[in-house]
Design an enzyme around this catalytic site. Structure first.
Site: not given
Length: 88
Positions: A61-62
């Site tokens: 996600d990052g």
């Protein structure tokens, strides 16, 4: 009179999405993401993001958020593919 069955969500049978010819693969530093990038580039080829029709972000996600931020001024859509351990 029988009503026509609606097309599945996101699909319009009268409008075909053009095939992406130029794909940019961006990957996080994880071994899994780097291996996925290597294999995808060997199969599809690779283009820099600014020359791509589509950008594929490989990672968690990052990394997806960082890719969206870094490519926000590029017209190509960004698609994310998970290539990270759960919770990392």
């Amino acid at each position: 009179m029988v009503a026509a069955k609606p097309a599945p969500l996101g699909r319009n049978p009268e409008v075909a999405m053009p095939a992406a010819r130029n794909i940019a693969f961006l990957a996080s530093d994880t071994a899994l993401a780097q291996e996925a990038k290597r294999r995808l580039e060997a199969f599809y080829g690779s283009f820099p993001p600014e020359d791509a029709d589509v950008i594929v972000a490989l990672g968690g996600d990052g990394f997806m958020l960082a890719t969206l931020h870094a490519t926000q001024n590029i017209e190509a859509p960004v698609y994310g593919m998970t290539a990270a351990r759960s919770g990392s």
